[in-house]
Enzyme design. Structure first.
Site, PDB file in Angstrom:
ATOM      1  N   ASP A   8       0.818  -1.212   0.039  1.00 50.77           N
ATOM      2  CA  ASP A   8       0.007  -0.091   0.154  1.00 50.77           C
ATOM      3  C   ASP A   8       0.790   1.164   0.191  1.00 50.77           C
ATOM      4  O   ASP A   8       1.822   1.156   0.429  1.00 50.77           O
ATOM      5  CB  ASP A   8      -0.842  -0.021   1.348  1.00 50.77           C
ATOM      6  N   ARG A  12       0.264   7.719  -2.723  1.00 52.82           N
ATOM      7  CA  ARG A  12       0.571   8.779  -1.660  1.00 52.82           C
ATOM      8  C   ARG A  12       2.165   8.992  -2.070  1.00 52.82           C
ATOM      9  O   ARG A  12       2.633  10.120  -2.007  1.00 52.82           O
ATOM     10  CB  ARG A  12       0.606   8.450  -0.229  1.00 52.82           C
ATOM     11  N   HIS A  25       2.113   3.466  -9.032  1.00 55.27           N
ATOM     12  CA  HIS A  25       1.894   2.003  -9.428  1.00 55.27           C
ATOM     13  C   HIS A  25       3.139   1.416 -10.311  1.00 55.27           C
ATOM     14  O   HIS A  25       3.759   0.566  -9.831  1.00 55.27           O
ATOM     15  CB  HIS A  25       0.498   1.954 -10.071  1.00 55.27           C
ATOM     16  N   LEU A 120      10.079 -20.848  -5.183  1.00 57.97           N
ATOM     17  CA  LEU A 120       9.182 -19.968  -4.533  1.00 57.97           C
ATOM     18  C   LEU A 120       7.975 -20.210  -5.296  1.00 57.97           C
ATOM     19  O   LEU A 120       8.024 -20.203  -6.392  1.00 57.97           O
ATOM     20  CB  LEU A 120       9.672 -18.322  -4.546  1.00 57.97           C
ATOM     21  N   ARG A 178      -4.532  -2.013   9.071  1.00 56.62           N
ATOM     22  CA  ARG A 178      -6.030  -2.619   8.903  1.00 56.62           C
ATOM     23  C   ARG A 178      -5.516  -3.676   7.832  1.00 56.62           C
ATOM     24  O   ARG A 178      -4.395  -3.606   7.049  1.00 56.62           O
ATOM     25  CB  ARG A 178      -7.058  -1.860   8.286  1.00 56.62           C
TER      26      ARG A 178
HETATM   27  C1  IPE Z   1      -5.591  -2.603  -0.312  1.00 58.87           C
HETATM   28  O1  IPE Z   1      -5.345  -1.237  -0.264  1.00 58.87           O
HETATM   29  C2  IPE Z   1      -5.484  -3.354  -1.405  1.00 58.87           C
HETATM   30  C3  IPE Z   1      -4.409  -3.395  -2.082  1.00 58.87           C
HETATM   31  C4  IPE Z   1      -3.105  -3.332  -1.730  1.00 58.87           C
HETATM   32  C5  IPE Z   1      -4.175  -3.944  -3.489  1.00 58.87           C
HETATM   33  P1  IPE Z   1      -6.120  -0.175  -0.199  1.00 58.87           P
HETATM   34  O2  IPE Z   1      -5.677   1.162  -0.626  1.00 58.87           O
HETATM   35  O3  IPE Z   1      -7.187  -0.476  -1.441  1.00 58.87           O
HETATM   36  O4  IPE Z   1      -6.996  -0.426   0.837  1.00 58.87           O
HETATM   37  P2  IPE Z   1      -7.980   0.797   1.759  1.00 58.87           P
HETATM   38  O5  IPE Z   1      -8.891   1.180   1.020  1.00 58.87           O
HETATM   39  O6  IPE Z   1      -6.984   1.763   2.329  1.00 58.87           O
HETATM   40  O7  IPE Z   1      -8.200   0.070   3.110  1.00 58.87           O
HETATM   41  C1  IPE Z   2      -1.824   0.116  -3.374  1.00 57.37           C
HETATM   42  O1  IPE Z   2      -1.411   1.530  -3.363  1.00 57.37           O
HETATM   43  C2  IPE Z   2      -1.774  -0.255  -4.571  1.00 57.37           C
HETATM   44  C3  IPE Z   2      -3.293  -0.774  -4.920  1.00 57.37           C
HETATM   45  C4  IPE Z   2      -4.200  -0.782  -4.189  1.00 57.37           C
HETATM   46  C5  IPE Z   2      -3.365  -1.230  -6.493  1.00 57.37           C
HETATM   47  P1  IPE Z   2      -2.459   2.766  -3.363  1.00 57.37           P
HETATM   48  O2  IPE Z   2      -3.093   3.062  -4.711  1.00 57.37           O
HETATM   49  O3  IPE Z   2      -3.746   2.174  -2.348  1.00 57.37           O
HETATM   50  O4  IPE Z   2      -1.893   4.026  -2.678  1.00 57.37           O
HETATM   51  P2  IPE Z   2      -2.418   4.827  -1.588  1.00 57.37           P
HETATM   52  O5  IPE Z   2      -3.058   4.159  -0.450  1.00 57.37           O
HETATM   53  O6  IPE Z   2      -3.575   5.643  -2.250  1.00 57.37           O
HETATM   54  O7  IPE Z   2      -1.338   5.796  -1.417  1.00 57.37           O
HETATM   55 MG    MG Z   3      -4.275   2.327  -0.533  1.00 54.97          MG
END
Ligand code: IPE
Ligand code: IPE
Ligand code: MG
Length: 224
Positions: A8, A12, A25, A120, A178
């Site tokens: 995650d 940001r 990404h 793996l 979470r």
């Molecule tokens: C969880 O991250 C899903 C993935 C990392 C693919 P999100 O960014 O979607 O989760 P929330 O919405 O902050 O809980």
């Molecule tokens: C996790 O990063 C990747 C995916 C859920 C695909 P985010 O895209 O959720 O990044 P933040 O949480 O917005 O920073």
């Molecule tokens: Mg996220």
């Protein structure tokens, strides 16, 4: 052991640099390569599961969802060599029936070409939601008129279907504390680590530190 990561913070990371979320990404995908190569060459890690797209991520703007699908397709095409060189078996959990024919074909080719590897198993969670997975498992049990037991539910989970054991160590990056519908059943006795590092900044060095820490923990499984 089975290491599981909720990757995650891509958005940001990009925002802080004044970039579009999609750049986060892209950088995140490079980190996936580093971490996978590290795990393939670490004897202790047998399974690496990565949360890449949740059942809730369809809520994002269409351009971001489309970008993620395209990125995945390109990544699997480009990184097939990484799987082959490092002897990594590629697996998927989640319901990919919603994905395009082209992407599903790419996924199946990667699975097929890597299925004999044992160093793996890298598991990508794609259109994955734990509640969806458990619901699909129970539905299947009902359709087949099987008894609802813990063992039977477990047997019909996506992970068990692909011979992936329960999680030993779960890491989430980006400071969120979470699990966001990831492997709820399989993390019943997982050790958890939450780091503030955003996924594009996550390194094998930090992973090594977390693993060292994990090894010091006492796992009791309800015993004494
Ligand atoms: C969880 O991250 C899903 C993935 C990392 C693919 P999100 O960014 O979607 O989760 P929330 O919405 O902050 O809980
Ligand atoms: C996790 O990063 C990747 C995916 C859920 C695909 P985010 O895209 O959720 O990044 P933040 O949480 O917005 O920073
Ligand atoms: Mg996220």
């Amino acid at each position: 052991m089975h290491l599981s990561i909720i990757m995650d913070g891509n958005g940001r990371w990009a925002k802080a640099k004044g970039l579009n979320r999609t750049e986060g990404h892209k950088k995140g995908a490079e980190v996936v390569k580093d971490i996978t190569t590290f795990c393939a060459n670490n004897d202790k890690i047998n399974y690496l599961s990565l949360y890449a797209f949740s059942t809730e991520n369809w809520k994002r703007p269409k351009y971001e969802v489309d970008f993620l699908m395209k990125l995945l397709d390109n990544w699997l095409k480009k990184e097939l060599d990484t799987y082959l060189e490092n002897e990594v078996r590629f697996e998927v959990i989640g319901d990919i029936s919603k994905f395009s024919d082209k992407l599903r074909k790419r996924i199946n080719i990667t699975k097929e070409k890597t299925k004999h590897f044992t160093k793996l198993t890298q598991v990508l969670a794609l259109n994955y939601g734990s509640k969806d997975e458990i619901t699909r498992a129970v539905k299947k049990l009902c359709n087949e008129k099987k008894e609802i037991t813990e063992e039977n539910i477990n047997r019909y989970l996506d992970t068990s279907i692909h011979n992936i054991p329960d999680v030993d160590l779960l890491i989430r990056t980006s400071g969120e504390i979470r699990v966001s519908n990831f492997l709820l059943w399989q993390i019943a006795y997982a050790e958890m680590f939450f780091t503030n590092t955003l996924w594009p900044n996550f390194t094998t060095k930090e992973l090594e530190e977390i693993i060292k820490n994990f090894e010091k923990r006492e796992r009791r499984y309800g015993g004494i």
